[in-house]
Design a protein around this motif. Structure first.
Motif, mmCIF file in Angstrom:
data_model
loop_
_atom_site.group_PDB
_atom_site.id
_atom_site.type_symbol
_atom_site.label_atom_id
_atom_site.label_comp_id
_atom_site.label_asym_id
_atom_site.label_seq_id
_atom_site.Cartn_x
_atom_site.Cartn_y
_atom_site.Cartn_z
ATOM 1 N N LEU A 152 -33.513 -20.932 -77.776
ATOM 2 C CA LEU A 152 -32.913 -19.758 -77.127
ATOM 3 C C LEU A 152 -32.973 -19.863 -75.603
ATOM 4 N N GLU A 153 -34.047 -20.463 -75.093
ATOM 5 C CA GLU A 153 -34.134 -20.641 -73.644
ATOM 6 C C GLU A 153 -33.008 -21.545 -73.166
ATOM 7 N N ARG A 154 -32.750 -22.637 -73.903
ATOM 8 C CA ARG A 154 -31.667 -23.531 -73.527
ATOM 9 C C ARG A 154 -30.333 -22.792 -73.532
ATOM 10 N N GLU A 155 -30.069 -22.021 -74.576
ATOM 11 C CA GLU A 155 -28.812 -21.270 -74.662
ATOM 12 C C GLU A 155 -28.651 -20.332 -73.468
ATOM 13 N N ARG A 156 -29.717 -19.607 -73.135
ATOM 14 C CA ARG A 156 -29.667 -18.660 -72.012
ATOM 15 C C ARG A 156 -29.411 -19.385 -70.698
ATOM 16 N N LEU A 157 -30.121 -20.487 -70.487
ATOM 17 C CA LEU A 157 -29.960 -21.231 -69.243
ATOM 18 C C LEU A 157 -28.621 -21.968 -69.187
ATOM 19 N N TRP A 158 -28.133 -22.421 -70.335
ATOM 20 C CA TRP A 158 -26.804 -23.038 -70.387
ATOM 21 C C TRP A 158 -25.752 -22.017 -69.943
ATOM 22 N N ASP A 159 -25.865 -20.797 -70.463
ATOM 23 C CA ASP A 159 -24.925 -19.739 -70.069
ATOM 24 C C ASP A 159 -25.013 -19.457 -68.571
ATOM 25 N N LEU A 160 -26.242 -19.438 -68.041
ATOM 26 C CA LEU A 160 -26.427 -19.243 -66.602
ATOM 27 C C LEU A 160 -25.698 -20.333 -65.820
ATOM 28 N N MET A 161 -25.909 -21.573 -66.220
ATOM 29 C CA MET A 161 -25.342 -22.695 -65.467
ATOM 30 C C MET A 161 -23.828 -22.802 -65.627
ATOM 31 N N THR A 162 -23.309 -22.484 -66.808
ATOM 32 C CA THR A 162 -21.848 -22.531 -66.965
ATOM 33 C C THR A 162 -21.179 -21.371 -66.240
ATOM 34 N N SER A 163 -21.925 -20.305 -65.965
ATOM 35 C CA SER A 163 -21.354 -19.238 -65.138
ATOM 36 C C SER A 163 -21.210 -19.709 -63.687
ATOM 37 N N LEU A 164 -22.050 -20.649 -63.275
ATOM 38 C CA LEU A 164 -21.960 -21.221 -61.929
ATOM 39 C C LEU A 164 -20.962 -22.374 -61.871
ATOM 40 N N TRP A 165 -20.949 -23.200 -62.920
ATOM 41 C CA TRP A 165 -20.120 -24.416 -62.957
ATOM 42 C C TRP A 165 -19.505 -24.528 -64.353
ATOM 43 N N PRO A 166 -18.396 -23.831 -64.600
ATOM 44 C CA PRO A 166 -17.790 -23.812 -65.941
ATOM 45 C C PRO A 166 -17.395 -25.186 -66.487
ATOM 46 N N ASN A 167 -17.237 -26.183 -65.635
ATOM 47 C CA ASN A 167 -16.892 -27.521 -66.127
ATOM 48 C C ASN A 167 -17.943 -28.072 -67.080
ATOM 49 N N TYR A 168 -19.187 -27.566 -67.027
ATOM 50 C CA TYR A 168 -20.205 -28.050 -67.963
ATOM 51 C C TYR A 168 -19.744 -27.882 -69.411
ATOM 52 N N ASP A 169 -19.024 -26.823 -69.720
ATOM 53 C CA ASP A 169 -18.523 -26.649 -71.090
ATOM 54 C C ASP A 169 -17.557 -27.767 -71.466
ATOM 55 N N GLN A 170 -16.698 -28.182 -70.526
ATOM 56 C CA GLN A 170 -15.791 -29.299 -70.809
ATOM 57 C C GLN A 170 -16.561 -30.607 -70.946
ATOM 58 N N TYR A 171 -17.603 -30.782 -70.133
ATOM 59 C CA TYR A 171 -18.417 -31.989 -70.246
ATOM 60 C C TYR A 171 -19.053 -32.060 -71.631
ATOM 61 N N GLN A 172 -19.529 -30.922 -72.155
ATOM 62 C CA GLN A 172 -20.146 -30.898 -73.481
ATOM 63 C C GLN A 172 -19.140 -31.278 -74.550
#
Length: 189
Positions: A152-172
């Protein structure tokens, strides 16, 4: 004669203020251009990939960040960047990497995306071998300890980081590996 001199001084003062305003506007435009203020961050609101400005990368990014105490390079493509120094797991040499970061309390959060490559980035492998590292944020250098966020910590922090840099979702989407979210906790003395 006095009236004429008074009007002349008022005109000179007005012209001086206009020139000062033009100089300030030039400085503001230069700041905006240098720091990419207003440029779309990595991705758009519809989740589409947006190619970042790659004019400041790698060793040049590190060099200019260090020389300027972060005045150049701390803001990169509209997001904040730090310098991460790890110890090479094979060479033992210091390795410095500019990284987009977010904050979670006193922790610094970075993503081991490598643009969606099938392999983890070398800096991440270095941290899994030795979690002690150093970061530079603007002109402040601090020791940190790294760990990988899970569940859950990873999910929360992933959401935080993709709010700053949405390209992370495309990288995944480009890779089968789960892209690690790394928590850098400053050392307390």
């Amino acid at each position: 004669m006095i009236f004429w001199m008074h009007n002349m001084l008022v005109c000179i003062a007005i012209i001086g203020n206009i020139l000062l305003l033009l100089i300030l506007m030039k400085d503001i435009v230069n700041f905006i251009n240098e720091n990419k203020v207003g440029v779309p961050m990595g991705g758009d609101k519809q989740g589409r990939y947006v190619k970042p400005d790659l004019s400041l990368l790698g060793t040049e990014h590190v060099k200019r960040y260090r020389e300027s105490g972060g005045e150049v390079g701390h803001i990169w493509n509209g997001v904040t960047a730090l310098l991460l120094t790890t110890i090479g797991r094979k060479s033992g040499a210091l390795r410095i990497q500019p990284m987009i970061y977010g904050r979670d309390g006193s922790d610094f959060i970075v993503i081991a995306s490598k643009g969606g490559s099938p392999n983890h980035p070398a800096w991440y492998l270095n941290l899994t071998s030795n979690p002690s590292a150093e970061i530079q944020v603007k002109n402040k250098i601090m020791k940190v300890s790294a760990r990988v966020a899970k569940g859950l910590e990873r999910e929360r922090l992933w959401d935080l980081m993709t709010s700053l840099w949405p390209n992370y979702d495309q990288y995944q989407e480009r890779t089968d590996r789960e892209i690690p979210v790394v928590v850098l906790t400053p050392a307390t003395f």
